[in-house]
Design a protein around this motif. Structure first.
Motif, mmCIF file in Angstrom:
data_model
loop_
_atom_site.group_PDB
_atom_site.id
_atom_site.type_symbol
_atom_site.label_atom_id
_atom_site.label_comp_id
_atom_site.label_asym_id
_atom_site.label_seq_id
_atom_site.Cartn_x
_atom_site.Cartn_y
_atom_site.Cartn_z
ATOM 1 N N LEU A 63 15.310 -44.934 -39.602
ATOM 2 C CA LEU A 63 14.632 -45.020 -40.818
ATOM 3 C C LEU A 63 13.630 -44.139 -40.996
ATOM 4 O O LEU A 63 13.311 -43.402 -42.075
ATOM 5 N N VAL A 64 13.173 -43.511 -39.983
ATOM 6 C CA VAL A 64 12.265 -42.274 -40.335
ATOM 7 C C VAL A 64 12.852 -40.947 -40.345
ATOM 8 O O VAL A 64 12.065 -39.843 -40.615
ATOM 9 N N ARG A 65 14.019 -40.726 -40.177
ATOM 10 C CA ARG A 65 14.686 -39.272 -40.235
ATOM 11 C C ARG A 65 14.225 -38.593 -41.466
ATOM 12 O O ARG A 65 14.090 -37.315 -41.663
ATOM 13 N N PRO A 66 14.590 -39.245 -42.557
ATOM 14 C CA PRO A 66 14.208 -38.467 -43.923
ATOM 15 C C PRO A 66 12.646 -38.213 -44.031
ATOM 16 O O PRO A 66 12.432 -36.927 -44.518
ATOM 17 N N ILE A 67 11.606 -38.930 -43.572
ATOM 18 C CA ILE A 67 10.263 -38.391 -43.504
ATOM 19 C C ILE A 67 9.936 -37.404 -42.466
ATOM 20 O O ILE A 67 8.944 -36.732 -42.376
ATOM 21 N N SER A 68 10.880 -37.452 -41.407
ATOM 22 C CA SER A 68 10.557 -36.238 -40.505
ATOM 23 C C SER A 68 9.976 -34.879 -40.915
ATOM 24 O O SER A 68 9.535 -33.777 -40.511
ATOM 25 N N LEU A 69 10.726 -34.634 -42.010
ATOM 26 C CA LEU A 69 10.506 -33.060 -42.545
ATOM 27 C C LEU A 69 8.940 -32.957 -43.062
ATOM 28 O O LEU A 69 8.579 -32.109 -42.746
ATOM 29 N N PHE A 70 8.383 -34.319 -43.584
ATOM 30 C CA PHE A 70 7.247 -34.147 -43.794
ATOM 31 C C PHE A 70 6.165 -34.020 -42.641
ATOM 32 O O PHE A 70 5.173 -33.436 -42.786
ATOM 33 N N VAL A 71 6.429 -34.969 -41.621
ATOM 34 C CA VAL A 71 5.825 -34.888 -40.394
ATOM 35 C C VAL A 71 5.996 -33.276 -39.739
ATOM 36 O O VAL A 71 4.839 -32.865 -39.454
ATOM 37 N N PHE A 72 7.010 -32.770 -39.871
ATOM 38 C CA PHE A 72 7.226 -31.416 -39.530
ATOM 39 C C PHE A 72 6.140 -30.201 -40.440
ATOM 40 O O PHE A 72 5.420 -29.556 -39.809
ATOM 41 N N GLY A 73 6.140 -30.617 -41.689
ATOM 42 C CA GLY A 73 5.209 -30.012 -42.428
ATOM 43 C C GLY A 73 3.930 -30.003 -41.759
ATOM 44 O O GLY A 73 3.285 -29.037 -41.976
ATOM 45 N N LEU A 74 3.639 -31.255 -41.737
ATOM 46 C CA LEU A 74 2.157 -31.586 -41.298
ATOM 47 C C LEU A 74 1.889 -30.608 -39.954
ATOM 48 O O LEU A 74 0.707 -30.242 -39.752
ATOM 49 N N GLY A 75 2.895 -30.681 -39.060
ATOM 50 C CA GLY A 75 2.505 -29.943 -37.842
ATOM 51 C C GLY A 75 2.371 -28.518 -38.190
ATOM 52 O O GLY A 75 1.653 -27.716 -37.630
ATOM 53 N N LEU A 76 3.137 -27.824 -39.076
ATOM 54 C CA LEU A 76 2.839 -26.360 -39.627
ATOM 55 C C LEU A 76 1.384 -26.406 -40.134
ATOM 56 O O LEU A 76 0.841 -25.437 -39.951
ATOM 57 N N ALA A 77 0.969 -27.278 -41.037
ATOM 58 C CA ALA A 77 -0.309 -27.168 -41.519
ATOM 59 C C ALA A 77 -1.442 -27.090 -40.330
ATOM 60 O O ALA A 77 -2.443 -26.529 -40.385
ATOM 61 N N LEU A 78 -1.110 -28.110 -39.472
ATOM 62 C CA LEU A 78 -1.960 -28.117 -38.133
ATOM 63 C C LEU A 78 -1.967 -26.655 -37.529
ATOM 64 O O LEU A 78 -3.231 -26.701 -36.923
ATOM 65 N N VAL A 79 -1.020 -26.265 -37.425
ATOM 66 C CA VAL A 79 -1.008 -24.895 -36.779
ATOM 67 C C VAL A 79 -1.712 -23.832 -37.442
ATOM 68 O O VAL A 79 -2.503 -23.183 -37.057
ATOM 69 N N GLY A 80 -1.652 -23.986 -38.992
ATOM 70 C CA GLY A 80 -2.569 -23.099 -39.812
ATOM 71 C C GLY A 80 -3.878 -23.483 -39.571
ATOM 72 O O GLY A 80 -4.597 -22.396 -39.454
ATOM 73 N N ILE A 81 -4.208 -24.611 -39.386
ATOM 74 C CA ILE A 81 -5.742 -24.962 -39.100
ATOM 75 C C ILE A 81 -6.146 -24.279 -37.786
ATOM 76 O O ILE A 81 -7.267 -23.769 -37.659
ATOM 77 N N GLY A 82 -5.464 -24.511 -36.963
ATOM 78 C CA GLY A 82 -5.760 -24.163 -35.482
ATOM 79 C C GLY A 82 -6.010 -22.605 -35.605
ATOM 80 O O GLY A 82 -6.919 -22.074 -34.938
ATOM 81 N N VAL A 83 -4.915 -21.618 -36.298
ATOM 82 C CA VAL A 83 -5.180 -20.411 -36.241
ATOM 83 C C VAL A 83 -6.294 -20.064 -36.971
ATOM 84 O O VAL A 83 -7.130 -18.777 -36.565
ATOM 85 N N ALA A 84 -6.682 -20.792 -38.229
ATOM 86 C CA ALA A 84 -7.793 -20.486 -38.894
ATOM 87 C C ALA A 84 -9.293 -20.642 -38.128
ATOM 88 O O ALA A 84 -10.036 -19.979 -38.250
ATOM 89 N N GLY A 85 -9.341 -21.751 -37.386
ATOM 90 C CA GLY A 85 -10.335 -21.921 -36.499
ATOM 91 C C GLY A 85 -10.712 -20.983 -35.765
ATOM 92 O O GLY A 85 -11.718 -20.459 -35.394
#
Length: 246
Positions: free
Chosen positions: A128-150
């Motif tokens: 079920l969640v395989r198609p939405i896993s790309l969005f979860v991965f994108g959120l992961g990239l966003a969190l990396v960006g937040i961590g670097v900015a912090g």
């Protein structure tokens, strides 16, 4: 390096915290609880073979509602005026996670009987969640960006008037490392999510990628959970110390 918060203070830009909602308190508690509960749910289905579908649907629905409503409001209105970047950091990430939890709650409740009788419900959910896993991965990239900015801008430092956290006001790198570390941990689990889902669908048994992602979410979630709970005291103290005449 002068932190972003300190730079604003140096320019005389003060924040009236009684007029600047900072409800990332309840958001942090709900996000932390959501991450931990999600790992519990997967473990119960995979390892313990428990089928308490209704209980988890109930939990995800409550947490998803809190994160979706507060995240949507913060994303659209930017209520934190003195620290505007907080609206992006906490609002948009909470909105994304909240909608995912709310959708999970709806699906689990609607399909509770089918999942309870399925031979391998974890396989059903992985497909079920395989198609939405790309969005979860994108959120992961966003969190990396937040961590670097912090780390780069050191904007996680609390004002000196805030109890406990304010003790590190002169050392912005301390809270920057702590908060960015939490974001990096949660990001790790999100970045591994597509591979964890694919492995379950293909191999059908937990592996290293699942353990690493699970522990990253548990440790990161616990950090946000406890830090959010602590902020119920520190944020009240900040408002009191900056708005009540001595």
């Amino acid at each position: 390096m002068l932190s972003a918060t300190a730079a604003l203070a140096a320019e005389g830009l003060k924040t009236d915290w009684s007029l600047s909602p900072t409800y990332n308190t309840i958001m942090a508690v709900a996000a932390g609880a959501g991450l931990i509960t999600l790992v519990w749910f997967i473990r119960d289905l995979w390892v313990k073979q428990e089928r308490n579908i209704e209980g988890y649907a109930f939990a995800f629905g409550i947490l998803g509602f809190i994160l979706t409503t507060t995240g949507l409001h913060m994303t659209l209105t930017w209520p934190i005026k003195g620290l505007p970047w907080d609206n992006i950091i906490f609002g948009e990430t909470s909105l994304g996670f909240g909608v995912l939890l709310a959708a999970t709650s709806w699906y689990l409740w609607r399909n509770r009987e089918a999942l309870r009788t399925a031979e391998r419900p974890i396989k059903v959910l992985a497909d079920l969640v395989r198609p939405i896993s790309l969005f979860v991965f994108g959120l992961g990239l966003a969190l990396v960006g937040i961590g670097v900015a912090g780390l780069w801008y050191q904007f996680f430092v609390a004002p000196a008037e805030e109890p406990i956290s304010g003790l590190f006001a002169d050392y912005p790198i301390v809270e920057a490392i702590f908060m960015s570390g939490l974001f990096f941990l949660v990001a790790l689990g999100a970045l591994l999510f597509p591979w964890a889902v694919k492995r379950e669908a293909v191999v059908g048994r937990p592996g290293t990628v699942h353990r690493v992602a699970g522990w990253a979410w548990v440790v990161g979630g616990l950090g946000f959970f406890l830090f959010g709970a602590l902020n119920f005291f520190t944020h009240i103290g900040l408002i009191f110390n900056t708005n009540v005449p001595s």
